[in-house]
Design a protein around this motif. Structure first.
Motif, PDB file in Angstrom:
ATOM      1  N   GLU A  82       7.029  -2.294 -82.811  1.00 26.86           N
ATOM      2  CA  GLU A  82       5.754  -1.846 -82.277  1.00 26.86           C
ATOM      3  C   GLU A  82       5.900  -1.407 -80.820  1.00 26.86           C
ATOM      4  OE1 GLU A  82       2.995  -5.002 -82.807  1.00 26.86           O
ATOM      5  OE2 GLU A  82       3.184  -5.037 -84.990  1.00 26.86           O
ATOM      6  N   ASN A  83       4.969  -0.556 -80.395  1.00 23.99           N
ATOM      7  CA  ASN A  83       4.873  -0.151 -78.990  1.00 23.99           C
ATOM      8  C   ASN A  83       6.192   0.392 -78.461  1.00 23.99           C
ATOM      9  OD1 ASN A  83       2.174  -1.127 -78.900  1.00 23.99           O
ATOM     10  ND2 ASN A  83       2.933  -3.191 -78.536  1.00 23.99           N
ATOM     11  N   TRP A  84       6.768   1.326 -79.201  1.00 20.20           N
ATOM     12  CA  TRP A  84       8.067   1.840 -78.809  1.00 20.20           C
ATOM     13  C   TRP A  84       7.986   2.862 -77.688  1.00 20.20           C
ATOM     14  CZ3 TRP A  84       9.084   7.042 -79.132  1.00 20.20           C
ATOM     15  CH2 TRP A  84       8.221   7.804 -79.927  1.00 20.20           C
ATOM     16  N   ASN A  85       6.849   3.529 -77.517  1.00 22.91           N
ATOM     17  CA  ASN A  85       6.769   4.696 -76.657  1.00 22.91           C
ATOM     18  C   ASN A  85       6.088   4.360 -75.338  1.00 22.91           C
ATOM     19  OD1 ASN A  85       6.242   7.170 -75.435  1.00 22.91           O
ATOM     20  ND2 ASN A  85       5.920   8.210 -77.386  1.00 22.91           N
ATOM     21  N   ASP A  86       6.830   4.537 -74.231  1.00 23.69           N
ATOM     22  CA  ASP A  86       6.272   4.321 -72.896  1.00 23.69           C
ATOM     23  C   ASP A  86       6.535   5.567 -72.045  1.00 23.69           C
ATOM     24  OD1 ASP A  86       5.081   2.957 -70.743  1.00 23.69           O
ATOM     25  OD2 ASP A  86       7.022   2.221 -70.039  1.00 23.69           O
ATOM     26  N   VAL A  87       6.196   6.720 -72.578  1.00 24.60           N
ATOM     27  CA  VAL A  87       6.314   7.963 -71.823  1.00 24.60           C
ATOM     28  C   VAL A  87       5.021   8.164 -71.042  1.00 24.60           C
ATOM     29  CG1 VAL A  87       6.630  10.462 -71.937  1.00 24.60           C
ATOM     30  CG2 VAL A  87       7.864   8.968 -73.518  1.00 24.60           C
ATOM     31  N   HIS A  88       5.105   8.184 -69.736  1.00 27.03           N
ATOM     32  CA  HIS A  88       3.918   8.297 -68.907  1.00 27.03           C
ATOM     33  C   HIS A  88       3.259   9.664 -69.067  1.00 27.03           C
ATOM     34  CE1 HIS A  88       5.042   4.822 -65.951  1.00 27.03           C
ATOM     35  NE2 HIS A  88       5.178   4.487 -67.213  1.00 27.03           N
ATOM     36  N   LYS A  89       1.959   9.676 -68.907  1.00 29.46           N
ATOM     37  CA  LYS A  89       1.210  10.901 -69.197  1.00 29.46           C
ATOM     38  C   LYS A  89       1.617  12.063 -68.302  1.00 29.46           C
ATOM     39  CE  LYS A  89      -2.738   9.691 -66.217  1.00 29.46           C
ATOM     40  NZ  LYS A  89      -4.204   9.498 -66.182  1.00 29.46           N
ATOM     41  N   ASP A  90       1.980  11.785 -67.043  1.00 26.81           N
ATOM     42  CA  ASP A  90       2.369  12.878 -66.164  1.00 26.81           C
ATOM     43  C   ASP A  90       3.775  13.385 -66.454  1.00 26.81           C
ATOM     44  OD1 ASP A  90       3.350  10.482 -65.328  1.00 26.81           O
ATOM     45  OD2 ASP A  90       2.878  10.717 -63.210  1.00 26.81           O
ATOM     46  N   ALA A  91       4.538  12.652 -67.299  1.00 26.75           N
ATOM     47  CA  ALA A  91       5.868  13.107 -67.715  1.00 26.75           C
ATOM     48  C   ALA A  91       5.826  13.861 -69.040  1.00 26.75           C
ATOM     49  CB  ALA A  91       6.822  11.921 -67.827  1.00 26.75           C
ATOM     50  N   LYS A  92       4.825  13.596 -69.859  1.00 23.20           N
ATOM     51  CA  LYS A  92       4.792  14.148 -71.212  1.00 23.20           C
ATOM     52  C   LYS A  92       4.902  15.674 -71.269  1.00 23.20           C
ATOM     53  CE  LYS A  92       2.457  10.372 -73.604  1.00 23.20           C
ATOM     54  NZ  LYS A  92       1.243   9.926 -74.340  1.00 23.20           N
ATOM     55  N   PRO A  93       4.262  16.419 -70.368  1.00 22.19           N
ATOM     56  CA  PRO A  93       4.363  17.886 -70.485  1.00 22.19           C
ATOM     57  C   PRO A  93       5.786  18.425 -70.357  1.00 22.19           C
ATOM     58  CG  PRO A  93       2.557  17.272 -69.026  1.00 22.19           C
ATOM     59  CD  PRO A  93       3.330  16.018 -69.295  1.00 22.19           C
ATOM     60  N   TYR A  94       6.706  17.609 -69.818  1.00 20.12           N
ATOM     61  CA  TYR A  94       8.059  18.082 -69.561  1.00 20.12           C
ATOM     62  C   TYR A  94       9.073  17.585 -70.587  1.00 20.12           C
ATOM     63  CZ  TYR A  94       5.735  18.750 -65.080  1.00 20.12           C
ATOM     64  OH  TYR A  94       4.853  19.108 -64.103  1.00 20.12           O
ATOM     65  N   ILE A  95       8.625  16.807 -71.574  1.00 25.43           N
ATOM     66  CA  ILE A  95       9.540  16.186 -72.528  1.00 25.43           C
ATOM     67  C   ILE A  95       9.509  16.950 -73.845  1.00 25.43           C
ATOM     68  CG2 ILE A  95      10.188  14.042 -73.670  1.00 25.43           C
ATOM     69  CD1 ILE A  95      10.177  13.988 -70.544  1.00 25.43           C
ATOM     70  N   ALA A  96      10.690  17.272 -74.358  1.00 30.36           N
ATOM     71  CA  ALA A  96      10.806  17.840 -75.699  1.00 30.36           C
ATOM     72  C   ALA A  96      11.143  16.708 -76.657  1.00 30.36           C
ATOM     73  CB  ALA A  96      11.890  18.909 -75.734  1.00 30.36           C
ATOM     74  N   SER A  97      10.307  16.471 -77.652  1.00 25.93           N
ATOM     75  CA  SER A  97      10.497  15.365 -78.593  1.00 25.93           C
ATOM     76  C   SER A  97      10.351  15.895 -80.012  1.00 25.93           C
ATOM     77  CB  SER A  97       9.467  14.268 -78.324  1.00 25.93           C
ATOM     78  OG  SER A  97       9.636  13.187 -79.212  1.00 25.93           O
ATOM     79  N   SER A  98      11.340  15.553 -80.880  1.00 23.78           N
ATOM     80  CA  SER A  98      11.271  16.056 -82.249  1.00 23.78           C
ATOM     81  C   SER A  98      12.082  15.173 -83.189  1.00 23.78           C
ATOM     82  CB  SER A  98      11.809  17.495 -82.317  1.00 23.78           C
ATOM     83  OG  SER A  98      13.179  17.531 -81.975  1.00 23.78           O
TER      84      SER A  98
END
Length: 667
Positions: free
Chosen positions: A598-614
């Motif tokens: 559970e709760n695996w994702n701790d990507v901060h909101k101000d970082a999300k626009p720069y992350i490629a996730s797939s």
């Protein structure tokens, strides 16, 4: 025949016979049976052979079992080099350990008769404690508490008398709130704090009490002599220099170097004014070796090349046990480096040095440090730290004393087992290192916000590959949280591929860095397994501002010509970094990972626009072969395989059997 001439006489005889094999010498304590009495005698004989033109096939020095006492390190230099075709080998006994002993064996303890000393001890302790005058065994240099002499009993480090006997006490509050604050955390620059327990009230007669604590942050320690104890205000004042980060309420510390607290088996105290050591032995003195550390170092190779040292035990030094500087192709194979006050092995400069198959434990500081290669030209050193077992280290210097440090360019850290330490397992910096197939667990046991693998604060230290490692049971002090792979403060361009993380807090951590890849990893029961933030856009902008100011003035970043060859060719993403939103975590990729928990994702909101996730697998059973038995191979029907997940070579991780190992790994 006099002792100093025996090895040379042997050499002359061998020369007369036209020897075409390697020169073979023997070193035995006492120099019996025509053998050399010391390592220096063997070394000097090899030097003489070279001058006589009789070293075309190299040399082998067989070091027979027993204790070879060292007051100073055994030194090899450029003059003692071999060649690729004719190497020089120093080889320990395969049947009985050959020990380079830098410590002194302590014998002759007697009961305490000094009534003044007895009165300072707890009544229930007095009958258990014995004493010895270290001057009588030739030990007169004691150093300071925590940075000097250490005591070992049966190969175990004993505890300089302390309170509490285990763990820590906490700062009730600081005395002087002087406006010191770091990112909203208040404290004091002044090393003066309140205590709650009654115990410090009894320390006012102690001649040299010390305290050791994590005074402000959970990852920064310092030892202080105590300046004053005020029993009315219940406060302790430490001597300057004060800790760089200051002091704050709730942080932890313990007091030590207290004769009145010598109240448990395994504790000891040294009266440094007269040299008398007091000790409560935890077992039978008559049948157990007692040792104090003494020699500053045990083995140095400065500029030597094509030299192999293998199957020796190095024990009892106070500083770095083995130092290799410059030179080439020095091989340290199957050494046991243990029970010392400092670090085990340092390699600096040169190229193609190897530390392989060593057992390292009981060290006061770090395990192995390898540093080589030229960052400005990106010339690789090719150093190797492979198949070493490193554990129970950093027992005096508690933080930033890693199991393995790797720096420079193009070095390899592989198949090591690292565990049981207060802080990090692997610290790395520089460029283009490969860190693979290592097993790491139970580290960061005394620290939080720390990394089992750690690097930080540089845009230009790029090209690292961290693959096929197993990290587990890393949760920090009191389970408050530590990190698996910690790319701190904008560290960039690392590939984290094919690793297994289990029960690791924030297993993969990108602290505002760029161009990192997190791919094909397995995360099992890791609280907030993935962390990515954009700290340079916020509180950590000062680091980036400094680099950008340097770039504007000198056209470099961290002293590196980042947009000119060889950096522009090796790392094309660096060329336009200044014009490409430099403070943002641009270019990070998270793909084809398996997240279980559970709760695996701790990507901060101000970082999300720069992350490629797939193509990451979350919330679905990945179909492990047998999770209950920790068999994390994937079954053929695993949905992760359809996403392109590649098998991790779990069977290759960790130590492997080898004739070069000091001891073979258990099944």
């Amino acid at each position: 025949m006099s002792r100093p001439l025996s090895c040379l006489f042997l050499l002359l005889m061998l020369t007369a016979t036209g020897r075409a094999d390697p020169l073979v010498l023997h070193v035995r304590t006492g120099g019996v049976d025509g053998a050399c009495a010391t390592l220096e005698e063997a070394r000097d004989t090899i030097r003489a052979a070279r001058r006589m033109g009789n070293l075309s096939e190299g040399a082998e020095v067989h070091i027979h079992g027993g204790d070879h006492i060292r007051n100073t390190p055994f030194e090899l230099t450029v003059e003692d080099s071999g060649t690729a075709a004719a190497p020089i080998r120093y080889v320990g006994d395969s049947t009985k350990p050959a020990r380079l002993l830098g410590g002194r064996i302590v014998d002759g303890f007697v009961p305490i008769t000094d009534q003044a000393v007895l009165r300072r001890l707890a009544p229930e302790s007095r009958s258990h404690i014995v004493q010895i005058d270290l001057n009588t065994i030739g030990v007169a240099d004691f150093g300071s508490p925590g940075a000097g002499i250490e005591l070992f009993f049966g190969g175990e480090r004993m505890t300089l008398a302390r309170w509490p006997n285990e763990g820590f006490s906490k700062i009730v509050d600081v005395v002087d709130y002087d406006g010191h604050e770091v990112r909203g955390t208040k404290g004091s620059h002044v090393g003066k704090f309140h205590y709650k327990d009654e115990r410090p009230d009894g320390w006012t007669d102690e001649t040299a009490p010390w305290v050791h604590g994590y005074w402000f942050w959970d990852w920064a320690e310092q030892r202080h002599p105590v300046e004053a104890i005020d029993t009315k205000s219940k406060s302790i004042t430490v001597k300057q220099p004060y800790h760089n980060y200051g002091y704050r309420k709730g942080q932890w510390y313990y007091a030590y170097n207290l004769l009145c607290e010598l109240d448990a088996p395994g504790e000891w105290y040294l009266d440094r004014d007269c040299g008398v050591l007091y000790f409560w032995p935890p077992g039978d003195l008559a049948s157990t070796e007692v040792m104090v550390t003494l020699a500053p170092s045990l083995l140095t190779l400065r500029g030597a090349s094509h030299v192999t040292v293998e199957r020796l035990t190095l024990e009892g030094g106070r500083g770095t046990a083995v130092e290799v500087t410059e030179g080439a192709n020095v091989q340290l194979f199957g050494l046991t480096v243990c029970n010392g006050g400092g670090a085990a092995i340092h390699v600096r400069g040169g190229n193609h040095h190897s530390v392989e198959g060593c057992d390292i434990y009981g060290m006061g500081s770090s395990g192995i440090s390898i540093n080589g290669g030229d960052r400005k030209t990106l010339t690789a050193a090719g150093h190797r730290a492979v198949n070493n077992h490193i554990h129970h280290y950093a027992q005096v210097k508690r933080v930033y004393a890693a199991g393995i440090h790797v720096n420079g360019v193009g070095n390899l850290v592989a198949n090591n087992s690292i565990h049981d330490a207060p802080h990090m397992a692997i610290g790395f910096g520089g460029n283009d290192h490969i860190i693979e197939l290592n097993e790491i667990h139970d580290v960061c046991l005394e620290t939080n916000d720390a990394g089992a693998m750690y690097a930080g604060r540089n845009w230009t230290m790029r090209g690292h590959i961290i693959r096929y490692n197993s990290l587990y049971d890393i949760t920090g002090f009191h389970d408050r949280g530590s990190v698996g792979v910690y790319l701190d403060d904008m560290f960039s361009s690392a590939t984290i591929y094919g690793n297994l993380f289990r029960n690791v807090t924030r297993a993969a951590f990108i602290g505002g860095g760029r161009d990192n890849t997190i791919e094909n990893n397995v995360f099992i029961d890791c609280k907030l397994a993935l962390h990515i933030d954009a700290r340079a856009l916020g509180w950590a902008h000062g680091h980036a501002d400094k680099w950008l100011a340097e770039q504007q003035e000198e056209r470099t970043i961290s002293g590196i010509a980042y947009n000119r060859p060889p950096f522009s060719e090796r790392y094309p993403d660096l060329i336009d970094i200044v014009d490409n939103n430099p403070k943002a975590p641009v270019g990070n990729l998270v793909t084809r990972n398996i997240f279980v928990g559970e709760n695996w994702n701790d990507v901060h909101k101000d970082a999300k626009p720069y992350i490629a996730s797939s193509d990451n697998l979350t919330g679905v059973d990945p179909q492990f072969v047998d999770r209950a038995s920790c068999d994390y191979r994937l079954r053929p029907e695993s949905p992760a395989i359809d996403l392109g997940f590649q098998p991790i070579p779990l069977e290759r991780i960790g130590l492997f059997a080898s004739k070069l190992r000091a001891s073979q790994p258990s099944e």
